[in-house]
Design a protein around this motif. Structure first.
Motif, PDB file in Angstrom:
ATOM      1  N   VAL A  51     -12.004-131.092  -7.599  1.00 45.32           N
ATOM      2  CA  VAL A  51     -12.903-130.073  -8.124  1.00 45.32           C
ATOM      3  C   VAL A  51     -13.755-130.660  -9.248  1.00 45.32           C
ATOM      4  O   VAL A  51     -13.250-131.370 -10.113  1.00 45.32           O
ATOM      5  CB  VAL A  51     -12.089-128.881  -8.683  1.00 45.32           C
ATOM      6  CG1 VAL A  51     -12.996-127.835  -9.281  1.00 45.32           C
ATOM      7  CG2 VAL A  51     -11.205-128.290  -7.596  1.00 45.32           C
ATOM      8  N   GLU A  52     -15.042-130.344  -9.216  1.00 43.06           N
ATOM      9  CA  GLU A  52     -15.910-130.625 -10.348  1.00 43.06           C
ATOM     10  C   GLU A  52     -16.100-129.294 -11.066  1.00 43.06           C
ATOM     11  O   GLU A  52     -16.603-128.329 -10.478  1.00 43.06           O
ATOM     12  CB  GLU A  52     -17.251-131.175  -9.878  1.00 43.06           C
ATOM     13  CG  GLU A  52     -18.198-131.518 -11.009  1.00 43.06           C
ATOM     14  CD  GLU A  52     -19.553-131.987 -10.512  1.00 43.06           C
ATOM     15  OE1 GLU A  52     -20.541-131.777 -11.236  1.00 43.06           O
ATOM     16  OE2 GLU A  52     -19.619-132.542  -9.398  1.00 43.06           O
ATOM     17  N   LYS A  99       3.859-119.602   1.843  1.00 45.53           N
ATOM     18  CA  LYS A  99       5.134-119.102   1.343  1.00 45.53           C
ATOM     19  C   LYS A  99       5.506-119.750   0.014  1.00 45.53           C
ATOM     20  O   LYS A  99       6.209-119.146  -0.788  1.00 45.53           O
ATOM     21  CB  LYS A  99       6.252-119.352   2.367  1.00 45.53           C
ATOM     22  CG  LYS A  99       6.118-118.478   3.582  1.00 45.53           C
ATOM     23  CD  LYS A  99       5.961-117.062   3.159  1.00 45.53           C
ATOM     24  CE  LYS A  99       6.358-116.065   4.198  1.00 45.53           C
ATOM     25  NZ  LYS A  99       6.256-114.701   3.697  1.00 45.53           N
ATOM     26  N   ALA A 100       5.075-120.979  -0.188  1.00 51.16           N
ATOM     27  CA  ALA A 100       5.388-121.669  -1.444  1.00 51.16           C
ATOM     28  C   ALA A 100       4.332-122.719  -1.717  1.00 51.16           C
ATOM     29  O   ALA A 100       3.773-123.299  -0.787  1.00 51.16           O
ATOM     30  CB  ALA A 100       6.763-122.334  -1.358  1.00 51.16           C
ATOM     31  N   LEU A 101       4.045-122.915  -2.994  1.00 53.72           N
ATOM     32  CA  LEU A 101       3.072-123.900  -3.410  1.00 53.72           C
ATOM     33  C   LEU A 101       3.659-124.606  -4.623  1.00 53.72           C
ATOM     34  O   LEU A 101       3.882-123.985  -5.660  1.00 53.72           O
ATOM     35  CB  LEU A 101       1.761-123.172  -3.779  1.00 53.72           C
ATOM     36  CG  LEU A 101       0.583-124.044  -4.154  1.00 53.72           C
ATOM     37  CD1 LEU A 101      -0.687-123.446  -3.582  1.00 53.72           C
ATOM     38  CD2 LEU A 101       0.487-124.166  -5.649  1.00 53.72           C
ATOM     39  N   ASP A 102       3.959-125.888  -4.478  1.00 53.65           N
ATOM     40  CA  ASP A 102       4.563-126.660  -5.560  1.00 53.65           C
ATOM     41  C   ASP A 102       3.713-127.875  -5.851  1.00 53.65           C
ATOM     42  O   ASP A 102       3.204-128.513  -4.934  1.00 53.65           O
ATOM     43  CB  ASP A 102       5.970-127.122  -5.165  1.00 53.65           C
ATOM     44  CG  ASP A 102       6.901-125.958  -4.929  1.00 53.65           C
ATOM     45  OD1 ASP A 102       6.995-125.086  -5.814  1.00 53.65           O
ATOM     46  OD2 ASP A 102       7.524-125.899  -3.844  1.00 53.65           O
ATOM     47  N   LYS A 103       3.552-128.189  -7.121  1.00 51.56           N
ATOM     48  CA  LYS A 103       2.803-129.390  -7.498  1.00 51.56           C
ATOM     49  C   LYS A 103       3.546-130.611  -6.966  1.00 51.56           C
ATOM     50  O   LYS A 103       4.756-130.735  -7.125  1.00 51.56           O
ATOM     51  CB  LYS A 103       2.652-129.459  -8.998  1.00 51.56           C
ATOM     52  CG  LYS A 103       1.650-130.499  -9.412  1.00 51.56           C
ATOM     53  CD  LYS A 103       0.997-130.145 -10.710  1.00 51.56           C
ATOM     54  CE  LYS A 103      -0.069-131.187 -10.929  1.00 51.56           C
ATOM     55  NZ  LYS A 103      -0.843-130.987 -12.072  1.00 51.56           N
ATOM     56  N   ALA A 104       2.829-131.475  -6.264  1.00 51.96           N
ATOM     57  CA  ALA A 104       3.458-132.676  -5.683  1.00 51.96           C
ATOM     58  C   ALA A 104       3.636-133.744  -6.750  1.00 51.96           C
ATOM     59  O   ALA A 104       2.877-133.836  -7.704  1.00 51.96           O
ATOM     60  CB  ALA A 104       2.592-133.205  -4.538  1.00 51.96           C
ATOM     61  N   SER A 144      -8.329-133.388 -10.099  1.00 53.40           N
ATOM     62  CA  SER A 144      -7.706-133.638  -8.805  1.00 53.40           C
ATOM     63  C   SER A 144      -6.236-133.251  -8.915  1.00 53.40           C
ATOM     64  O   SER A 144      -5.528-133.731  -9.798  1.00 53.40           O
ATOM     65  CB  SER A 144      -7.833-135.114  -8.437  1.00 53.40           C
ATOM     66  OG  SER A 144      -7.201-135.362  -7.208  1.00 53.40           O
ATOM     67  N   LYS A 145      -5.805-132.334  -8.046  1.00 53.29           N
ATOM     68  CA  LYS A 145      -4.404-131.895  -8.058  1.00 53.29           C
ATOM     69  C   LYS A 145      -3.883-131.882  -6.631  1.00 53.29           C
ATOM     70  O   LYS A 145      -4.579-131.454  -5.717  1.00 53.29           O
ATOM     71  CB  LYS A 145      -4.281-130.500  -8.671  1.00 53.29           C
ATOM     72  CG  LYS A 145      -4.606-130.486 -10.144  1.00 53.29           C
ATOM     73  CD  LYS A 145      -4.283-129.163 -10.753  1.00 53.29           C
ATOM     74  CE  LYS A 145      -4.587-129.202 -12.242  1.00 53.29           C
ATOM     75  NZ  LYS A 145      -4.151-128.015 -12.931  1.00 53.29           N
ATOM     76  N   THR A 146      -2.653-132.332  -6.473  1.00 54.43           N
ATOM     77  CA  THR A 146      -2.020-132.369  -5.159  1.00 54.43           C
ATOM     78  C   THR A 146      -0.836-131.417  -5.137  1.00 54.43           C
ATOM     79  O   THR A 146      -0.027-131.390  -6.070  1.00 54.43           O
ATOM     80  CB  THR A 146      -1.557-133.802  -4.813  1.00 54.43           C
ATOM     81  OG1 THR A 146      -2.712-134.656  -4.854  1.00 54.43           O
ATOM     82  CG2 THR A 146      -0.937-133.868  -3.430  1.00 54.43           C
ATOM     83  N   TYR A 147      -0.761-130.636  -4.063  1.00 54.67           N
ATOM     84  CA  TYR A 147       0.303-129.646  -3.906  1.00 54.67           C
ATOM     85  C   TYR A 147       1.007-129.838  -2.571  1.00 54.67           C
ATOM     86  O   TYR A 147       0.400-130.265  -1.593  1.00 54.67           O
ATOM     87  CB  TYR A 147      -0.264-128.223  -3.949  1.00 54.67           C
ATOM     88  CG  TYR A 147      -0.850-127.863  -5.284  1.00 54.67           C
ATOM     89  CD1 TYR A 147      -0.048-127.339  -6.290  1.00 54.67           C
ATOM     90  CD2 TYR A 147      -2.192-128.055  -5.539  1.00 54.67           C
ATOM     91  CE1 TYR A 147      -0.578-127.008  -7.517  1.00 54.67           C
ATOM     92  CE2 TYR A 147      -2.734-127.730  -6.774  1.00 54.67           C
ATOM     93  CZ  TYR A 147      -1.927-127.207  -7.758  1.00 54.67           C
ATOM     94  OH  TYR A 147      -2.458-126.886  -8.981  1.00 54.67           O
ATOM     95  N   LEU A 148       2.264-129.500  -2.544  1.00 54.85           N
ATOM     96  CA  LEU A 148       3.036-129.416  -1.319  1.00 54.85           C
ATOM     97  C   LEU A 148       3.103-127.928  -0.978  1.00 54.85           C
ATOM     98  O   LEU A 148       3.629-127.132  -1.758  1.00 54.85           O
ATOM     99  CB  LEU A 148       4.441-129.990  -1.533  1.00 54.85           C
ATOM    100  CG  LEU A 148       5.261-130.198  -0.275  1.00 54.85           C
ATOM    101  CD1 LEU A 148       4.579-131.170   0.671  1.00 54.85           C
ATOM    102  CD2 LEU A 148       6.638-130.709  -0.635  1.00 54.85           C
ATOM    103  N   ILE A 149       2.511-127.562   0.144  1.00 52.10           N
ATOM    104  CA  ILE A 149       2.400-126.152   0.510  1.00 52.10           C
ATOM    105  C   ILE A 149       3.240-125.884   1.745  1.00 52.10           C
ATOM    106  O   ILE A 149       3.171-126.628   2.721  1.00 52.10           O
ATOM    107  CB  ILE A 149       0.933-125.774   0.780  1.00 52.10           C
ATOM    108  CG1 ILE A 149       0.090-126.101  -0.456  1.00 52.10           C
ATOM    109  CG2 ILE A 149       0.813-124.293   1.136  1.00 52.10           C
ATOM    110  CD1 ILE A 149      -1.383-125.871  -0.272  1.00 52.10           C
ATOM    111  N   ARG A 150       4.055-124.824   1.679  1.00 58.76           N
ATOM    112  CA  ARG A 150       4.868-124.422   2.819  1.00 58.76           C
ATOM    113  C   ARG A 150       4.314-123.133   3.404  1.00 58.76           C
ATOM    114  O   ARG A 150       3.966-122.208   2.680  1.00 58.76           O
ATOM    115  CB  ARG A 150       6.326-124.270   2.399  1.00 58.76           C
ATOM    116  CG  ARG A 150       7.000-125.631   2.270  1.00 58.76           C
ATOM    117  CD  ARG A 150       8.456-125.532   1.900  1.00 58.76           C
ATOM    118  NE  ARG A 150       8.718-125.149   0.523  1.00 58.76           N
ATOM    119  CZ  ARG A 150       8.471-125.910  -0.532  1.00 58.76           C
ATOM    120  NH1 ARG A 150       7.938-127.096  -0.375  1.00 58.76           N
ATOM    121  NH2 ARG A 150       8.747-125.497  -1.747  1.00 58.76           N
TER     122      ARG A 150
END
Length: 86
Positions: A49-50, A80-85, A63-69
């Motif tokens: 994102v700018e 169902k879930a969003l966690d910072k990777a 810049s952010k990375t997430y593990l999304i279920r």
């Protein structure tokens, strides 16, 4: 949806941030998509994102990375879930 944890608080935080910043550019990349048992799936997603502060006009690249279920419900994939990777 009632199954998404802390939804109301997340909506408040997003609303507050949207009043401070303008977003001239927003991209995301989906990686490592995996189907899991029980109509569920998992994906690693990176948002790039700018953001421009509306008051100062200063730009910031985030810049952010997430593990999304996800779970499949009524023919739709729902988060169902969003966690910072890590």
């Amino acid at each position: 949806p009632p199954n998404f944890p802390q939804l109301q608080q997340r909506v408040k935080n997003i609303s507050k941030t949207l009043k401070i910043y303008d977003y001239p550019k927003m991209d995301f990349e989906i990686m490592e998509v995996r189907l899991l048992a029980g109509k569920t799936a998992e994906a690693r997603v990176t948002w790039k994102v700018e953001a421009r502060n509306i008051s100062t006009l200063k730009n910031e690249n985030i810049s952010k990375t997430y593990l999304i279920r996800f779970a499949r419900e009524s023919g739709q994939w729902r988060i169902k879930a969003l966690d910072k990777a890590e």
